[in-house]
Design an enzyme around this catalytic site. Structure first.
Site, PDB file in Angstrom:
ATOM      1  N   THR A 117       7.900  -2.038 -14.191  1.00 59.18           N
ATOM      2  CA  THR A 117       7.151  -0.926 -13.603  1.00 59.18           C
ATOM      3  C   THR A 117       7.828   0.360 -14.043  1.00 59.18           C
ATOM      4  O   THR A 117       8.962   0.634 -13.651  1.00 59.18           O
ATOM      5  CB  THR A 117       7.119  -1.014 -12.075  1.00 59.18           C
ATOM      6  OG1 THR A 117       6.509  -2.246 -11.687  1.00 59.18           O
ATOM      7  CG2 THR A 117       6.323   0.148 -11.483  1.00 59.18           C
TER       8      THR A 117
ATOM      9  N   LYS B 292      -0.345  -0.313 -10.905  1.00 63.37           N
ATOM     10  CA  LYS B 292       0.812  -0.823 -10.170  1.00 63.37           C
ATOM     11  C   LYS B 292       1.338   0.219  -9.188  1.00 63.37           C
ATOM     12  O   LYS B 292       1.752  -0.116  -8.066  1.00 63.37           O
ATOM     13  CB  LYS B 292       1.914  -1.223 -11.147  1.00 63.37           C
ATOM     14  CG  LYS B 292       3.239  -1.656 -10.491  1.00 63.37           C
ATOM     15  CD  LYS B 292       3.065  -2.852  -9.549  1.00 63.37           C
ATOM     16  CE  LYS B 292       4.367  -3.189  -8.810  1.00 63.37           C
ATOM     17  NZ  LYS B 292       5.399  -3.760  -9.662  1.00 63.37           N
TER      18      LYS B 292
ATOM     19  N   LYS C  78      12.512   3.588  -6.866  1.00 64.96           N
ATOM     20  CA  LYS C  78      12.158   3.969  -8.240  1.00 64.96           C
ATOM     21  C   LYS C  78      10.647   4.030  -8.407  1.00 64.96           C
ATOM     22  O   LYS C  78      10.103   4.977  -8.994  1.00 64.96           O
ATOM     23  CB  LYS C  78      12.789   2.978  -9.220  1.00 64.96           C
ATOM     24  CG  LYS C  78      12.477   3.234 -10.681  1.00 64.96           C
ATOM     25  CD  LYS C  78      11.333   2.359 -11.202  1.00 64.96           C
ATOM     26  CE  LYS C  78      11.658   0.879 -11.114  1.00 64.96           C
ATOM     27  NZ  LYS C  78      10.548   0.038 -11.670  1.00 64.96           N
TER      28      LYS C  78
END
Length: 303
Positions: free
Chosen positions: A104, A179, A247
């Site tokens: 990701t 995502k 993150k």
């Protein structure tokens, strides 16, 4: 790009053998793909070798030995390093090679990597996943894919070895954007579960009975059913680490900022996870979000 071909004809490389990468490699091997691996540390490599994988000495060597190279690493700089850095995938890029990044990362970094690979004839798909380590182990990941449709079709048998719900979202970067949508929902749902748990504790409820009741109605969610009991048991072992969720939320907030889009709930949850990090919980599972609310409420959730 060639038509879809049989699994036995596709040589797969895999870079990044962490909590997610190792079981994904095992599922590829179970589906009869020959797999060549590389990782920055030995434990992941040794586990995959014992399952039947082969080892390469660098990301470039993985690409040289493969038709499709999968990366499953931590963040945008890590993908740039293994794809574009010295000894990276780009050095072995050629017509027919496909790089599938299942990390990701930033949608913009994805597009930049795709452009550089395309300059040497190689293709790229961004294909981040949802489902955590459980989905990786069971081969039931949800996989969101960006890139050219014909490349996606060629790689579909590889995706099917690792996941159950596989959707082509659109051009390069679309998988990553999807995502981040997923992570926004996951994070805000986790905040809702955490608030539910501290409220139930304060009201003196039996947490197991509360979870049974709420989990059977309209408020049920994956987070409530799977992480609520772990909060009650004070089991903060990571399926997905706080620092990795942070993150992902940072990436979502950065992408939103580029379009001056407010995401107030995402920003709040990001700050609450920062409390967990400040308490030393960056390597804990994301269910540790409840500890930030415990600190503020001066209580402890206990089943």
């Amino acid at each position: 790009m060639p038509n879809p071909i049989e699994a036995a004809e596709l040589r797969v490389g895999f870079i990044g053998l962490g909590i997610m990468g190792r079981p994904m490699v095992r599922n590829l091997l179970k589906a009869d793909f020959p797999v060549t691996v590389w990782n920055r540390s030995r434990p992941g490599i040794e586990e995959c070798l014992s399952a039947g994988a082969s080892e390469a000495g660098s990301p470039r060597e993985v690409a040289e030995a493969s038709d499709i190279v999968i990366t499953m690493v931590t963040d945008s700089p890590d993908v740039e390093q293994v794809a574009l850095g010295p000894g990276g995938i780009l050095e072995a890029a050629r017509t027919g090679l496909v790089h599938i990044d299942m990390s990701t990362i930033s949608p913009e970094v994805t597009r930049e990597v795709a452009r550089k690979l395309a300059s040497k004839g190689a293709a790229m798909l961004d294909a981040p996943v949802s489902g955590g380590d459980k989905g990786a182990i069971e081969g039931t990941l949800s996989i969101m894919v960006g890139g050219e449709a014909d490349v996606f079709q060629r790689c579909l048998p590889v995706f099917q070895a690792m996941g159950k719900r596989i959707t082509h979202q659109g051009p390069h970067g679309s998988g990553q954007a999807c995502k981040l949508c997923n992570q926004i929902v996951v994070a805000l749902n986790l905040l809702a579960v955490s608030e539910c748990m501290v409220f139930a504790q304060k009201q003196g409820l039996n947490l197991g009975k509360m979870l049974e009741a709420v989990g059977g109605g309209a408020a049920s969610s994956w987070g409530l059913v799977n992480l609520g009991p772990r909060m009650a048991q004070r089991d903060f072992a990571p399926g997905f680490m706080v620092k990795l969720q942070q993150k992902d939320l940072r990436l979502a907030l950065e992408a939103a900022a580029q379009g001056t889009l407010p995401l107030p709930g995402t920003a709040l949850t990001h700050q609450l996870f920062r409390v967990v990090e400040a308490l030393g919980g960056g390597d804990l599972g994301t269910q540790a979000l409840v500890t930030a609310l415990e600190q503020m409420g001066q209580l402890e959730v206990k089943g």
